[in-house]
Every structure is written in C-alpha cells, then in structure tokens.
Write an enzyme that holds these catalytic residues in place. Structure first.
Site, PDB file in Angstrom:
ATOM      1  N   LYS A 185      -5.334   5.879   2.637  1.00 19.57           N
ATOM      2  CA  LYS A 185      -5.937   5.740   3.979  1.00 19.57           C
ATOM      3  C   LYS A 185      -4.860   5.746   5.056  1.00 19.57           C
ATOM      4  O   LYS A 185      -5.122   6.092   6.201  1.00 19.57           O
ATOM      5  CB  LYS A 185      -6.815   4.506   4.056  1.00 19.57           C
ATOM      6  CG  LYS A 185      -6.111   3.182   3.762  1.00 19.57           C
ATOM      7  CD  LYS A 185      -5.562   2.493   4.957  1.00 19.57           C
ATOM      8  CE  LYS A 185      -4.543   1.453   4.581  1.00 19.57           C
ATOM      9  NZ  LYS A 185      -4.018   0.683   5.684  1.00 19.57           N
ATOM     10  N   LYS A 196       0.870  -1.188   0.000  1.00 16.24           N
ATOM     11  CA  LYS A 196       0.000   0.000   0.000  1.00 16.24           C
ATOM     12  C   LYS A 196       0.893   1.220   0.000  1.00 16.24           C
ATOM     13  O   LYS A 196       1.594   1.472   0.994  1.00 16.24           O
ATOM     14  CB  LYS A 196      -0.900  -0.005   1.240  1.00 16.24           C
ATOM     15  CG  LYS A 196      -1.917  -1.154   1.222  1.00 16.24           C
ATOM     16  CD  LYS A 196      -2.763  -1.217   2.470  1.00 16.24           C
ATOM     17  CE  LYS A 196      -3.760  -2.367   2.389  1.00 16.24           C
ATOM     18  NZ  LYS A 196      -4.544  -2.542   3.614  1.00 16.24           N
ATOM     19  N   ARG A 231       0.123   0.396  12.403  1.00 17.69           N
ATOM     20  CA  ARG A 231       1.334   1.168  12.753  1.00 17.69           C
ATOM     21  C   ARG A 231       1.122   2.648  12.478  1.00 17.69           C
ATOM     22  O   ARG A 231       1.653   3.513  13.152  1.00 17.69           O
ATOM     23  CB  ARG A 231       2.508   0.727  11.898  1.00 17.69           C
ATOM     24  CG  ARG A 231       2.916  -0.659  12.168  1.00 17.69           C
ATOM     25  CD  ARG A 231       3.927  -1.066  11.130  1.00 17.69           C
ATOM     26  NE  ARG A 231       3.998  -2.500  11.100  1.00 17.69           N
ATOM     27  CZ  ARG A 231       4.668  -3.174  10.196  1.00 17.69           C
ATOM     28  NH1 ARG A 231       5.311  -2.540   9.246  1.00 17.69           N
ATOM     29  NH2 ARG A 231       4.700  -4.472  10.243  1.00 17.69           N
ATOM     30  N   THR A 259      -8.079   0.742   9.757  1.00 12.13           N
ATOM     31  CA  THR A 259      -6.782   1.333  10.049  1.00 12.13           C
ATOM     32  C   THR A 259      -6.877   2.534  10.995  1.00 12.13           C
ATOM     33  O   THR A 259      -5.929   2.848  11.711  1.00 12.13           O
ATOM     34  CB  THR A 259      -6.057   1.680   8.717  1.00 12.13           C
ATOM     35  OG1 THR A 259      -4.694   1.773   8.955  1.00 12.13           O
ATOM     36  CG2 THR A 259      -6.564   2.926   8.097  1.00 12.13           C
ATOM     37  N   VAL A 301       7.994   0.200   9.323  1.00 12.58           N
ATOM     38  CA  VAL A 301       7.607   1.039   8.189  1.00 12.58           C
ATOM     39  C   VAL A 301       6.259   1.700   8.490  1.00 12.58           C
ATOM     40  O   VAL A 301       5.287   1.019   8.776  1.00 12.58           O
ATOM     41  CB  VAL A 301       7.469   0.178   6.915  1.00 12.58           C
ATOM     42  CG1 VAL A 301       7.004   1.009   5.733  1.00 12.58           C
ATOM     43  CG2 VAL A 301       8.776  -0.519   6.601  1.00 12.58           C
TER      44      VAL A 301
END
Ligand SMILES: NC(=O)c1ccc[n+]([C@@H]2O[C@H](COP(=O)([O-])OP(=O)(O)OC[C@H]3O[C@@H](n4cnc5c(N)ncnc54)[C@H](O)[C@@H]3O)[C@@H](O)[C@H]2O)c1
Length: 334
Positions: A187, A103, A251, A244, A276
């Site tokens: 997103k 992504k 993350r 998310t 990341v």
C-alpha cells in the site's frame, strides 16, 4: 510481561506507549546512542511531538535487554530488519514471541519481513505480524484505532492480541501472514501514487480509481503468493490503503505530492528531512516479486519507472490511462 521494542522511531515509540499503558515492563531500544540520550533528555520523541515519554519507560541503546524479554517487537525501518534480527538472534531465548511491525519487502531477497526475521533467528521463536491502518501520530495520542495480529502460530497471535488490546486499540487476530504483510508493504507504493495524483492537481475520482485498482493489483500479487482474498478487504488491505492514501500523516503520500509538483523522489525525501519513504523501496521489491511470480502490476510498474528510471510522471500516468481494455474482475465471464 517484559517487552523490548527495537527501534525508537515514531512507530516503535507509539507501540511502547501502548504496551506501557497496558501494564507491561517496557524497554525502548535505539540504534543510535545519541538518539536514546536525546529521548531521555527531552522526555519526548521529536518524531512524535507532544506525546510525553513516562519515567517508567526504560530507554537504552544496549540490545542485550532483549535477552530477558517475553516479547520483542521489531520496529525498525524495513532496510534495518535483517541487521537488527542478526543482533537479536544470539540473545533471544527460545519461545520469545517476536512481533514484526515494519512494512516492507527486503530488496535483495524479496522476502517479507517475517521471512527475514525467521531467516536470521531460525524457528526457536514464534513470529507475529502486527499491521493495519495505524499512524504512529494517532496511536501515540490514544486516538481509537484497529490493527491485525497475524501468525501461523495461533497461540502467539492471541498473546499479541491480548498484549496490545486496549479500549483505544482493537486488535484482530488472523492466520493470514502473507496477506497481511503483502497488503501492508504494497500500500505504500499506492500511497506515493495517490500523493502524485494530488500533487498533479487531479480529483477525488482519480484518487478513488487509483486506490481501487491499486488494491486489485496488491490482492493479485498477494493471492499468487498464498494470501487470502478476504484479507485484502480487511484492515491490513483496504483499511491501510484508505488511511495512507488520504492522510497528510503519511510520508509516502507527502513524498508523492512533492513528486506530483515536479520533484524527484530523492528531492522529496531530502525535503522531508531524510525520513524513510517505504513506498520507494517497496516499489522495487514488489515489482521484482511480481515478475518472479508472473503477476501484472501496472501501477507499481509505473511507479517504479518514475522513481527508478526517471520516466516523466505525465507520460507514466497517460500510459496507465491508455492501457488496453480490461474486465473489472478477472474471469468474470467464465
Ligand atoms: N510511522 C508510522 O505511523 C508507522 C505505522 C505503522 C508501521 N510503520 C512501519 O514501522 C517501521 C518503522 O517506521 P517509523 O515510522 O517508526 O520510522 P522512523 O523513520 O520514525 O524511525 C526510524 C528509526 O530507525 C532507526 N534506524 C535507522 N537506521 C537503523 C539501523 N541501521 N538499524 C536499526 N535502526 C535504525 C532510527 O534510529 C530511527 O529511530 C517502518 O517499516 C514503517 O513502515 C510505521
């Protein structure tokens, strides 16, 4: 089928397990030899704790395994997709289906990841994008989830749908590659902002406002690039945004919380062990893309100013709250 998964991070590993359970011959490739050795030694990926790696999963750091595959899944972080595709290009046989599951948007070119892969491999392989509201931590443990397989090549999309479909993972097919990739990549920026709002101690209303207006600007850019509006109301749009922006597994969300508590994005990434945070990279690429096509993305713009130019978070947030008046839906009164 013979499948190679390139990238043994959390997501590559979770998808390799789905493919293995579906009866495929699966090889998981690691970029680092030590990483592959560690997986062999531990029978577990430290990024996916508590999920054992079965003996039948082939582990390697030699990318030549991709030459024999019917399907190759590219599951590296977005910054490494080009270099991985470059290595893959001379090896992969004509007609092998390439599945892009990362992504992000490439920083220097503003390319979507499937465009990066096509740029390196050419048109000898059909490309399918596989994205949706799917945390590796949950897919790896067989928690029921759904995802979208998007391709301009209908047959390839359906092969990938069959390949990953299981009683615990529903796969929907779509022709809207642009919509799915833009939804999935952008997103992450909104997820960082949702974390910021949580870290600053605001409420549910604030998060709902951010997610809704975030989706509006993602769709605005996606449609300007050729994506379909309905895709943004689907799994790779609102679905991925919900998961998310509300989960501690994200993350991006966690990095945002640390920022909301006063850390810089660099300090947040360090605190998270150098993981990341795709939203950091996506903010710069999305902003560049928005400027290129002349689309307004105020939240992404604010995220960029905070993360790249050091703007104070409170000032950025107030800037968003005091923007000029708008109609909720553009062109409503026409
Ligand atoms: N983690 C998830 O839940 C999830 C879900 C869906 C999509 N994704 C996407 O999948 C991609 C991979 O995410 P992840 O969570 O597995 O990442 P990760 O941080 O868990 O893994 C990073 C992996 O990248 C490898 N790597 C580092 N440098 C490399 C290089 N130069 N070339 C090739 N590989 C290199 C490392 O060896 C490591 O295995 C990202 O784009 C992410 O947005 C992640």
């Amino acid at each position: 089928m013979n499948v190679t998964v390139l990238g043994s991070g959390a997501w590559g590993t979770a998808l390799a397990l789905v493919l293995l359970e579906n009866g495929n011959q699966v090889t998981l490739w690691s970029f680092f030899q030590e990483e592959s050795d560690r997986l062999k030694e531990l029978h577990e990926n430290p990024m996916l704790k508590g999920v054992p790696l079965p003996e039948e999963l082939n582990l390697t750091a030699d990318i030549s395994c991709a030459a024999q595959s019917d399907v190759v899944v590219l599951a590296t972080p977005s910054f490494a997709v080009r270099s991985t595709a470059q290595k893959l290009a001379p090896l992969v046989k004509q007609g092998t289906i390439l599945v892009s599951v990362g992504k992000g948007i490439e920083k220097d070119t503003s390319f979507r990841l499937s465009q990066v892969i096509a740029d390196e491999v050419g048109d000898k392989c059909p490309i399918v994008v596989l994205c949706g509201p799917t945390h590796a931590e949950e897919v790896g443990r067989g928690i029921p989830s759904a995802i979208v397989a998007a391709s301009e090549n209908r047959m390839a999309a359906h092969v990938v749908q069959d390949l990953f479909m299981s009683p615990r993972l529903r796969v929907y097919a779509s022709p809207d590659v642009v919509g799915v990739e833009i939804g999935a990549a952008l997103k992450n920026v909104i997820a960082v902002c949702a974390g910021v709002i949580d870290g600053m101690g605001f409420g549910d209303n604030t998060r709902a406002m951010l997610m809704t207006r975030g989706l509006t600007e993602i769709a605005r850019l996606g449609m300007a690039l050729g994506g379909k509006q309905s895709t943004f109301a689907g799994l790779a749009g609102v679905g991925d945004l919900i998961v998310t922006c509300t989960s501690m597994n994200s993350r991006n969300h966690r990095a945002g919380i640390l920022m909301g508590q006063g850390k810089t994005i660099q300090q947040a990434m360090e605190e998270m062990g150098g993981a990341v945070v795709e939203g950091y990279y996506a903010a710069a690429s999305a902003r560049a893309l928005a400027h290129k096509v002349g689309v307004e993305m105020p939240i992404t713009e604010a995220a960029y100013r905070v993360m790249y130019e050091g703007q104070d978070i409170n000032e950025a947030f107030q800037g968003l709250m005091t923007r000029g008046k708008k109609d909720e839906i553009e062109d409503t009164w026409l």
